[in-house]
Design a protein around this motif. Structure first.
Motif: not given
Lengths: 113, 115
Positions: B62-90
């Protein structure tokens, strides 16, 4: 459903003393078990993994773990720790569809001089 | 050696901003994963992808989406960032298996602060 429980959130131990980090898992299917380590300000890296065969698994940096099916445990041990072992350790289990891994909440190992 | 790189080590964004976190791996791995790591909660899976243009929701999408257009690349998208998404992303990658016995290789992480 699978789950992993790391029984200690923090473990302090004196340098050169032995350490055991505890991990219990639950699963209704065959499992693969892992220990990953995260050094300060870094990503995770694999310490060791159990897939099948011998229940005693040796990993990097002198760590080993024992798979105990009857106790559903996979405890991590090192006979003598060094200051460089200061890190957070994560136990993990997989065996599900699509290669998902379930991680435990982690155990911080503090080495005391 | 497998190398997984993440576009930023530290990121500061404002509430409501759209945020892109990029991950690139150089070992031709089919599987790629996004986790968030919070103290006392361990790693929680947000999304993963087992092939180009394929994605599966993890445990906390919830609150995230992703995109994988190429095999080597994977993007994480926060559509509208909120304070509860403050975190470490791995980000992580692995070879595909029938049950998950392959090692996952992790990037160094992006520490995101949402103000």
């Amino acid at each position: 459903a699978q789950s992993v429980t790391q029984l200690d959130s923090q473990v302090p131990v004196f340098e050169e003393a032995p350490v055991e980090l505890r991990c219990n898992y639950s699963s209704s299917v065959s499992v693969y078990l892992f220990w990953y380590v995260q050094y300060p300000n870094q990503g995770l890296q694999l310490l060791l993994k159990y897939l099948s065969g011998s229940t005693l698994v040796k990993g990097i940096n002198g760590f080993e773990a024992e798979f105990n099916k009857s106790q559903t445990s996979f405890h991590l041990r090192k006979p003598s720790v060094h200051i460089s072992d200061t890190a957070e350790y994560f136990c993990a289990v997989s065996g599900q569809w699509r290669d998902k891994i379930i991680f435990g909440k982690g155990t911080r190992l503090h080495i005391l001089p | 050696d497998v190398k997984v790189t993440q576009s930023s080590r530290y990121l500061v964004k404002r509430t409501g901003e759209k945020v892109f976190l990029e991950c690139v791996q150089d070992m031709d791995h089919e599987n790629m994963f996004w986790y968030r790591q919070d103290p006392g909660l361990g790693l929680r899976l947000i999304y993963f992808s087992y092939d180009v243009k394929m994605k599966e929701k993890g445990d906390i999408p919830e609150g995230y989406s992703v995109s994988r257009e190429k095999k080597e690349r994977f993007s994480l998208i926060l559509e509208s960032a909120s304070t509860n998404q403050t975190s470490m992303y791995l980000c992580a990658s692995s070879l595909p298996t029938s049950g998950g016995f392959e090692t996952q290789y992790f990037g160094p992480g992006t520490r995101l602060l949402v103000l």
